[in-house]
Design an enzyme around this catalytic site. Structure first.
Site, short mmCIF file in Angstrom:
data_model
loop_
_atom_site.label_atom_id
_atom_site.label_comp_id
_atom_site.label_asym_id
_atom_site.label_seq_id
_atom_site.Cartn_x
_atom_site.Cartn_y
_atom_site.Cartn_z
N SER A 1 0.93 -1.24 -0.01
CA SER A 1 0.08 -0.19 0.05
C SER A 1 0.71 1.28 -0.03
CB SER A 1 -1.07 -0.09 1.06
OG SER A 1 -1.83 -1.09 1.18
N ARG A 2 2.07 1.09 -0.48
CA ARG A 2 2.97 2.33 -0.57
C ARG A 2 3.50 2.90 0.74
NH1 ARG A 2 3.24 0.21 -4.89
NH2 ARG A 2 3.30 1.29 -7.00
#
Length: 211
Positions: free
Chosen positions: A188-189
Site C-alpha cells: 500500500s505504498r
C-alpha cells in the site's frame, strides 16, 4: 491498461531502524551480499547523477567497482560529459535499484579522484578489449558513424597490440557519502525508508523517513 495503472504491491520484506546496522557501509554490504545470493541481474549497476556548472542535471548507468569505508568507486573517461560535469560540480548522487528484492539505495556526497596507482591496477585488470576501447573512444564526443569508431579501434590494436597503456584521461572516481538511504518496498505504498546522515564528527545519525 494505461501507464497510470501500472503498479506492483511490494510485500517481500520490511526494514526497521531498530534492526539496521549502525554503520551504513555495513548495511550496504549486507544488502549487496543478499542481492548476490538472490542473483539479482546487474546488481552492480547504479545510476550516477551529476549537475553541470549551470545547474542542469544528467543521469546515466555506471558500474560500481569497489565500496569500503572511503566510499563508492567507479571508472570512466575524465573527458566524458560526466567527467566534465564532476569537474564543474564535485557533488553527485548514486542510485541502486534491485527490483527482485523490492529495494533501492540512494547515496549522495562529494566526489574525489582515485589515485594513479589504483587507476593503473584496475585498468590492467580489465579485459583486453575494454582497455583497447578506452584508448579508441573519445567518450561523449560526436563521430560520423560506427565504421569510423571501429577504424579507431583497429588503429589502437595496430599500435599497441595486446599491451595498451592506460590513457591519462581514464581513471576512477570515489563518491564520499554524506547521506545514504535504504528503501524497502512495502504494501500500500507505506514503504520503509531508513536514512543515514554523516555528522561533523564522522559518526552517522539514523532516522526513519515517511514514505
Amino acid at each position: 491498461m494505461s501507464i497510470a495503472h501500472l503498479r506492483k504491491d511490494y510485500q517481500l520484506a520490511s526494514l526497521s531502524e531498530n534492526e539496521v546496522a549502525g554503520d551504513p557501509f555495513t548495511q550496504f554490504a549486507t544488502w549487496f551480499e543478499q542481492a548476490m545470493k538472490a542473483e539479482v541481474p546487474e546488481l552492480n549497476a547504479m545510476s550516477l547523477s551529476t549537475v553541470n556548472g549551470e545547474g542542469k542535471p544528467s543521469s546515466r548507468i555506471v558500474l560500481i567497482k569497489e565500496f569500503d569505508q572511503r566510499g563508492f568507486s567507479w571508472f570512466t573517461n575524465y573527458d566524458s560529459r560526466k567527467g566534465l560535469e564532476l569537474e564543474q560540480n564535485p557533488h553527485a548522487a548514486l542510485l541502486f535499484f534491485w527490483s527482485a528484492l523490492e529495494r533501492q539505495v540512494r547515496i549522495e556526497g562529494k566526489i574525489e579522484k582515485i589515485s594513479v596507482q589504483e587507476n593503473d591496477t584496475y585498468f590492467h585488470s580489465r579485459p583486453l578489449g575494454s582497455r583497447q576501447s578506452a584508448l579508441a573512444s573519445a567518450q561523449s564526443q560526436p563521430i560520423a558513424n560506427r565504421e569510423a569508431l571501429e577504424q579507431k579501434l583497429v588503429a589502437v590494436v595496430d599500435q599497441y597490440g595486446d599491451a595498451p597503456p592506460r590513457p591519462e584521461h581514464w581513471g576512477g572516481y570515489r563518491l564520499v557519502p554524506e547521506l545514504i538511504e535504504f528503501w524497502q518496498g512495502r504494501s500500500s505504498r507505506l514503504h520503509d525508508r531508513i536514512v543515514y546522515h554523516r555528522l561533523e564528527n564522522g559518526s552517522w545519525q539514523v532516522q526513519r523517513l515517511q514514505p
